[in-house]
Design a protein around this motif. Structure first.
Motif, PDB file in Angstrom:
ATOM      1  N   TRP A   1       0.825  -1.211   0.000  1.00 22.53           N
ATOM      2  CA  TRP A   1       0.000   0.000   0.000  1.00 22.53           C
ATOM      3  C   TRP A   1       0.860   1.263   0.000  1.00 22.53           C
ATOM      4  O   TRP A   1       0.516   2.253  -0.643  1.00 22.53           O
ATOM      5  N   LEU A   2       1.984   1.249   0.671  1.00 27.84           N
ATOM      6  CA  LEU A   2       2.839   2.437   0.733  1.00 27.84           C
ATOM      7  C   LEU A   2       3.321   2.849  -0.654  1.00 27.84           C
ATOM      8  O   LEU A   2       3.297   4.029  -0.996  1.00 27.84           O
ATOM      9  N   GLU A   3       3.722   1.884  -1.468  1.00 30.55           N
ATOM     10  CA  GLU A   3       4.309   2.185  -2.769  1.00 30.55           C
ATOM     11  C   GLU A   3       3.293   2.332  -3.894  1.00 30.55           C
ATOM     12  O   GLU A   3       3.563   3.015  -4.873  1.00 30.55           O
ATOM     13  N   ASP A   4       2.152   1.683  -3.785  1.00 27.53           N
ATOM     14  CA  ASP A   4       1.235   1.708  -4.927  1.00 27.53           C
ATOM     15  C   ASP A   4       0.371   2.963  -4.956  1.00 27.53           C
ATOM     16  O   ASP A   4       0.405   3.784  -4.054  1.00 27.53           O
ATOM     17  N   THR A   5      -0.390   3.101  -6.017  1.00 22.30           N
ATOM     18  CA  THR A   5      -1.207   4.304  -6.216  1.00 22.30           C
ATOM     19  C   THR A   5      -2.569   4.222  -5.537  1.00 22.30           C
ATOM     20  O   THR A   5      -3.336   5.183  -5.604  1.00 22.30           O
TER      21      THR A   5
END
Length: 122
Positions: free
Chosen positions: A73-77
């Protein structure tokens, strides 16, 4: 972590650091201390949960997300998670958990750890 409650809706907004902690540990907690007691709000991940749920016990709101919400979740959009409650039904509890984006207007609030606003012009 910020919380907004209006009627039968609960909304959590998490900074970048809070999303990182959630992704690593599956748990984030915040509290507000009043003269008569402490109000807590918790976000946790749990196996077997299909969509966001919430409960209120002993002065604590606990929102639970599926364990899979921790993955990337941190890296995705992806902005956040919501349950399938009918937002127009005043008896249904609507839950929204989302990344906290930097405001586009001038605000005095520290936004150094907020996610970049996707509506900001380069």
């Amino acid at each position: 972590m910020k919380i907004r409650i209006k009627g039968n809706s609960v909304r959590y907004r998490l900074t970048r650091a809070e999303v990182e902690v959630f992704c690593n540990t599956g748990y984030v907690e915040e509290e507000t201390v009043f003269p008569s007691g402490v109000f807590r709000y918790i976000l946790r991940a749990e196996e077997g949960v299909a969509e966001p749920t919430a409960d209120f016990t002993r002065g604590t709101i606990t929102v639970t997300l599926p364990a899979s919400a921790r993955e990337g979740w941190l890296e995705d959009t992806r902005v956040g998670y919501s349950n399938s409650a009918d937002w127009n039904d005043p008896g249904a509890l609507s839950i929204l958990v989302e990344k906290d984006f930097a405001c586009l207007d001038n605000t005095v609030e520290d936004q150094s750890d907020n996610f970049p606003n996707p509506n900001a012009e380069c």
